[in-house]
Write a protein that holds these residues in place. Structure first.
Motif, PDB file in Angstrom:
ATOM      1  N   HIS A  88      58.962 121.327  51.626  1.00  0.00           N
ATOM      2  CA  HIS A  88      57.701 121.805  51.088  1.00  0.00           C
ATOM      3  C   HIS A  88      57.361 121.359  49.531  1.00  0.00           C
ATOM      4  N   VAL A  89      56.142 120.682  49.479  1.00  0.00           N
ATOM      5  CA  VAL A  89      56.068 119.906  48.276  1.00  0.00           C
ATOM      6  C   VAL A  89      56.018 121.033  46.812  1.00  0.00           C
ATOM      7  N   ASP A  90      55.435 121.939  47.174  1.00  0.00           N
ATOM      8  CA  ASP A  90      55.021 123.016  46.303  1.00  0.00           C
ATOM      9  C   ASP A  90      56.391 123.544  45.589  1.00  0.00           C
ATOM     10  N   ASP A 133      55.137 110.205  55.672  1.00  0.00           N
ATOM     11  CA  ASP A 133      54.188 109.149  54.956  1.00  0.00           C
ATOM     12  C   ASP A 133      54.129 109.452  53.335  1.00  0.00           C
ATOM     13  N   GLU A 134      54.664 110.686  52.946  1.00  0.00           N
ATOM     14  CA  GLU A 134      54.491 110.782  51.493  1.00  0.00           C
ATOM     15  C   GLU A 134      55.250 109.882  50.492  1.00  0.00           C
ATOM     16  N   VAL A 135      56.332 109.280  51.260  1.00  0.00           N
ATOM     17  CA  VAL A 135      57.024 108.092  50.218  1.00  0.00           C
ATOM     18  C   VAL A 135      56.317 106.875  50.107  1.00  0.00           C
ATOM     19  N   PRO A 156      58.861 115.464  43.563  1.00  0.00           N
ATOM     20  CA  PRO A 156      60.225 115.518  43.872  1.00  0.00           C
ATOM     21  C   PRO A 156      60.319 115.497  45.386  1.00  0.00           C
ATOM     22  N   TYR A 157      59.709 116.457  46.202  1.00  0.00           N
ATOM     23  CA  TYR A 157      59.863 115.974  47.570  1.00  0.00           C
ATOM     24  C   TYR A 157      59.781 114.641  48.185  1.00  0.00           C
ATOM     25  N   SER A 158      58.831 113.999  47.862  1.00  0.00           N
ATOM     26  CA  SER A 158      58.565 112.758  48.362  1.00  0.00           C
ATOM     27  C   SER A 158      59.599 111.793  47.676  1.00  0.00           C
ATOM     28  N   ASN A 183      58.068 107.375  59.694  1.00  0.00           N
ATOM     29  CA  ASN A 183      57.239 108.094  58.318  1.00  0.00           C
ATOM     30  C   ASN A 183      56.055 108.713  59.269  1.00  0.00           C
ATOM     31  N   CYS A 184      56.110 110.010  59.303  1.00  0.00           N
ATOM     32  CA  CYS A 184      54.676 110.476  59.998  1.00  0.00           C
ATOM     33  C   CYS A 184      53.932 111.339  58.883  1.00  0.00           C
ATOM     34  N   SER A 185      52.779 111.518  59.498  1.00  0.00           N
ATOM     35  CA  SER A 185      51.766 112.243  58.456  1.00  0.00           C
ATOM     36  C   SER A 185      51.871 113.636  58.805  1.00  0.00           C
ATOM     37  N   ASN A 186      50.902 114.575  58.353  1.00  0.00           N
ATOM     38  CA  ASN A 186      50.911 115.992  58.265  1.00  0.00           C
ATOM     39  C   ASN A 186      50.949 116.398  59.792  1.00  0.00           C
ATOM     40  N   ASN A 187      52.083 117.516  60.150  1.00  0.00           N
ATOM     41  CA  ASN A 187      51.877 117.991  61.509  1.00  0.00           C
ATOM     42  C   ASN A 187      51.284 119.234  61.371  1.00  0.00           C
ATOM     43  N   GLU A 195      54.007 128.570  54.628  1.00  0.00           N
ATOM     44  CA  GLU A 195      53.776 128.153  53.391  1.00  0.00           C
ATOM     45  C   GLU A 195      52.984 127.356  53.306  1.00  0.00           C
ATOM     46  N   LYS A 196      52.830 126.299  54.457  1.00  0.00           N
ATOM     47  CA  LYS A 196      51.999 125.198  54.588  1.00  0.00           C
ATOM     48  C   LYS A 196      50.551 125.702  54.812  1.00  0.00           C
ATOM     49  N   LEU A 197      49.618 124.630  54.371  1.00  0.00           N
ATOM     50  CA  LEU A 197      48.248 125.024  54.677  1.00  0.00           C
ATOM     51  C   LEU A 197      47.614 125.756  55.855  1.00  0.00           C
ATOM     52  N   ILE A 198      47.895 125.172  56.918  1.00  0.00           N
ATOM     53  CA  ILE A 198      47.311 125.616  58.204  1.00  0.00           C
ATOM     54  C   ILE A 198      47.577 127.057  58.372  1.00  0.00           C
ATOM     55  N   PRO A 199      48.898 127.196  58.753  1.00  0.00           N
ATOM     56  CA  PRO A 199      49.631 128.462  59.083  1.00  0.00           C
ATOM     57  C   PRO A 199      49.400 129.585  57.850  1.00  0.00           C
ATOM     58  N   LEU A 200      49.440 129.334  56.764  1.00  0.00           N
ATOM     59  CA  LEU A 200      48.940 130.097  55.610  1.00  0.00           C
ATOM     60  C   LEU A 200      47.621 130.411  55.630  1.00  0.00           C
ATOM     61  N   ALA A 201      46.580 129.675  55.942  1.00  0.00           N
ATOM     62  CA  ALA A 201      45.318 130.006  56.108  1.00  0.00           C
ATOM     63  C   ALA A 201      45.051 130.941  57.227  1.00  0.00           C
ATOM     64  N   ASP A 287      44.969 123.504  41.002  1.00  0.00           N
ATOM     65  CA  ASP A 287      45.448 122.220  41.590  1.00  0.00           C
ATOM     66  C   ASP A 287      46.832 122.171  41.525  1.00  0.00           C
ATOM     67  N   ARG A 288      47.301 121.470  42.600  1.00  0.00           N
ATOM     68  CA  ARG A 288      48.877 121.196  42.653  1.00  0.00           C
ATOM     69  C   ARG A 288      49.086 120.214  41.581  1.00  0.00           C
ATOM     70  N   ALA A 289      50.185 120.012  40.926  1.00  0.00           N
ATOM     71  CA  ALA A 289      50.558 119.130  39.924  1.00  0.00           C
ATOM     72  C   ALA A 289      51.028 117.859  40.690  1.00  0.00           C
ATOM     73  N   GLY A 290      50.257 116.777  40.206  1.00  0.00           N
ATOM     74  CA  GLY A 290      50.645 115.560  40.767  1.00  0.00           C
ATOM     75  C   GLY A 290      50.017 115.355  42.456  1.00  0.00           C
ATOM     76  N   HIS A 291      49.045 115.990  42.370  1.00  0.00           N
ATOM     77  CA  HIS A 291      48.506 116.209  43.954  1.00  0.00           C
ATOM     78  C   HIS A 291      48.059 114.870  44.447  1.00  0.00           C
ATOM     79  N   ASP A 292      48.666 114.320  45.524  1.00  0.00           N
ATOM     80  CA  ASP A 292      48.315 113.045  46.045  1.00  0.00           C
ATOM     81  C   ASP A 292      46.790 113.305  46.558  1.00  0.00           C
TER      82      ASP A 292
HETATM   83  O1  DAU Z   1      52.310 114.006  55.073  1.00  0.00           O
HETATM   84  C1  DAU Z   1      53.472 114.615  55.508  1.00  0.00           C
HETATM   85  C2  DAU Z   1      54.018 115.942  54.699  1.00  0.00           C
HETATM   86  O2  DAU Z   1      52.948 116.864  55.095  1.00  0.00           O
HETATM   87  C3  DAU Z   1      55.215 116.393  54.961  1.00  0.00           C
HETATM   88  O3  DAU Z   1      56.232 115.180  54.451  1.00  0.00           O
HETATM   89  C4  DAU Z   1      55.824 117.621  54.306  1.00  0.00           C
HETATM   90  O4  DAU Z   1      56.742 118.149  54.746  1.00  0.00           O
HETATM   91  C5  DAU Z   1      54.529 118.627  54.716  1.00  0.00           C
HETATM   92  O5  DAU Z   1      54.708 119.877  54.024  1.00  0.00           O
HETATM   93  C6  DAU Z   1      53.143 118.155  54.357  1.00  0.00           C
HETATM   94  O6  DAU Z   1      53.033 117.902  53.124  1.00  0.00           O
HETATM   95  P1  DAU Z   1      51.612 118.342  52.293  1.00  0.00           P
HETATM   96  O7  DAU Z   1      51.845 118.705  50.786  1.00  0.00           O
HETATM   97  O8  DAU Z   1      50.437 117.564  52.671  1.00  0.00           O
HETATM   98  O9  DAU Z   1      51.165 119.977  53.218  1.00  0.00           O
HETATM   99  P2  DAU Z   1      50.746 121.181  52.844  1.00  0.00           P
HETATM  100  O10 DAU Z   1      50.431 121.956  53.912  1.00  0.00           O
HETATM  101  O11 DAU Z   1      51.698 121.950  51.751  1.00  0.00           O
HETATM  102  O12 DAU Z   1      49.254 120.980  52.027  1.00  0.00           O
HETATM  103  C7  DAU Z   1      48.479 120.064  52.690  1.00  0.00           C
HETATM  104  C8  DAU Z   1      47.194 120.145  51.718  1.00  0.00           C
HETATM  105  O13 DAU Z   1      46.517 121.403  51.518  1.00  0.00           O
HETATM  106  C9  DAU Z   1      47.720 119.536  50.574  1.00  0.00           C
HETATM  107  O14 DAU Z   1      46.380 118.663  50.023  1.00  0.00           O
HETATM  108  C10 DAU Z   1      47.381 120.495  49.537  1.00  0.00           C
HETATM  109  C11 DAU Z   1      46.612 121.625  50.190  1.00  0.00           C
HETATM  110  N1  DAU Z   1      46.843 123.012  49.834  1.00  0.00           N
HETATM  111  C12 DAU Z   1      48.182 123.278  50.306  1.00  0.00           C
HETATM  112  C13 DAU Z   1      48.669 124.824  50.176  1.00  0.00           C
HETATM  113  C14 DAU Z   1      49.754 125.382  50.768  1.00  0.00           C
HETATM  114  C15 DAU Z   1      45.938 123.948  49.608  1.00  0.00           C
HETATM  115  O15 DAU Z   1      44.794 123.611  49.003  1.00  0.00           O
HETATM  116  N2  DAU Z   1      46.333 125.202  49.439  1.00  0.00           N
HETATM  117  C16 DAU Z   1      47.557 125.662  49.702  1.00  0.00           C
HETATM  118  O16 DAU Z   1      47.785 127.014  49.616  1.00  0.00           O
END
Ligand code: DAU
Ligand code: NAD
Length: 352
Positions: A88-90, A133-135, A156-158, A183-187, A195-201, A287-292
């Protein structure tokens, strides 16, 4: 033949789908799932297959070289599919060292153990490293990541995943280890830790809690159904040439805000709420620090060489995912009590 396969991180989100696929589709393989069971590891993810005769679980920590070496010498695995990671990036922003330990040192420990155990004899043996793919860093408005895109990690994760990829390639080039990397995209899909966006939402909408969107919600991710990722791993594991890299992605780019609005409309229907009710929960936070800004994968190589294509349309996959979370309340409740509450309070301190 690759018969005795070690899958690391098999109790996590993607790992559990990979374990299930291999145990089910290859009854003649012996599948050993090694996992430390961190906050993200959950054996309940594998309840349906835990009694299968070709499946075994071992609780172990890949950061412990002695434990890992002994295990390899005792078990004599034919192949490794390595998914165990801090993911988890955060969390990597608050505790980078844990990511170096597991993702870099842990991977090197596994590479060393495989190298020692296989002693340069790689026929029928393989080290498969599952990466992200974050690399490749962040894209602007256009363009796609290909297998030759230069590494440019920002979190730091990537950075830790990029480092582990480099070590896998170095062991291939230096010692001749048979290795492949994907190297895969978001699952997305079932058993995804909230803790990740979709299941958290989904969890927050279900409980009528604010849905946190970082920044302006303009960041773009390329979403792939987790079972399509597991199928890609299967195909690459069996068919890729040693030393190859494959990108895996869904050709399915969504701005975070658009994705969350779609999710809200699906949940309004499923929960019998009025149209637009769940959208009122959307809350913009720091916003997340260093948010891609944007990730997007070019998976032409995988499609053309190995005939893999994603199977599900996003709307259908997202609806199936929501159904799974609504039908598995006990799973969701179990993982969102205790430690999770402390994490949530620390991470979303600006929310309330
Ligand atoms: O791209 C592959 C990567 O996808 C994997 O290598 C990581 O293990 C996986 O966690 C995921 O990384 P992301 O940072 O893209 O996923 P996350 O679900 O944390 O966030 C998806 C997007 O949503 C990202 O732009 C940040 C945003 N976000 C995330 C959270 C948790 C929000 O806006 N609000 C949130 O509460
Ligand atoms: P996850 O966090 O859900 O699962 C990680 C698993 O690794 C957990 O079961 C955990 O207990 C285990 N683990 C952690 N540290 C360990 C250690 N020291 N020793 C042994 N086991 C340990 O992660 P995920 O989302 O399923 O990701 C799996 C892999 O896929 C990771 O390598 C990740 O970088 C990669 N990946 C993830 C995504 C995604 O969208 N989730 C996309 C591309 C690549």
């Amino acid at each position: 033949m690759k018969n005795k396969i070690l899958i690391t991180g098999g109790a996590g989100f993607i790992g559990s789908h990979v374990v299930r696929r291999f145990v089910t589709n290859y009854p003649h393989y012996e599948i050993v799932n090694l996992d430390k069971l961190t906050y993200a590891g959950n054996l309940a993810n594998l309840k349906d297959i835990e009694d299968r005769p070709n499946y075994r679980f071992i609780k172990a920590d890949i950061t412990d070289p002695i434990e890992i070496n002994e295990l390899f010498l005792k078990e004599e695995f034919d192949a490794v599919i390595h998914l165990a990671a801090e993911s988890h990036v955060d969390r990597s922003i608050t505790d980078p060292t844990a990511f170096v330990m597991t993702n870099v040192i842990g991977t090197v420990n596994l590479l060393n153990a495989a190298k020692e155990c296989w002693k340069g004899s790689y026929a029928g043996r393989r080290f498969y490293h599952v990466s992200t793919d974050e690399v490749y860093g962040s894209l602007g408005e256009t363009g796609l990541f290909t297998e030759s895109t230069v590494y440019d990690p920002h979190s730091p994760y990537s950075a830790s995943k990029a480092s582990s990829d480099h070590f896998v390639r170095a062991y291939h080039d230096t010692y001749g280890l048979d290795s492949v990397i994907s190297n895969c995209s978001n699952n997305y899909g079932s058993h995804h830790f909230p803790e990740k966006l979709i299941p958290l939402a989904i969890n927050n909408i279900k409980n009528n809690k604010p849905v946190p969107i970082y920044g302006k919600g303009e960041n773009v991710r390329d979403w792939l159904w987790v079972e399509d990722h597991a199928r890609a791993i299967d195909v690459i594991f069996h068919q890729a040439k040693s030393g190859e890299t494959y990108n895996i992605g869904g050709h399915n780019e969504w701005k975070n805000i658009d994705l969350i609005k779609l999710l809200c409309s699906i949940m309004d229907l499923k929960l019998g709420r009025g149209s637009g009710d769940s959208e009122k929960l959307i809350t913009y936070v720091k916003d997340r620090a260093g948010h891609d800004l944007r990730y997007a994968i070019d998976s032409t190589k995988l499609q053309e060489n190995l005939n893999w294509v994603p199977s599900l349309q996003f709307e259908e996959g997202l609806a199936k995912t929501v159904d799974w979370y609504l039908e598995n309340e006990e799973w969701l409740n179990d993982v969102t009590t205790g430690q999770y509450q402390n994490y949530y309070a620390g991470q979303y301190i600006t929310l309330d």
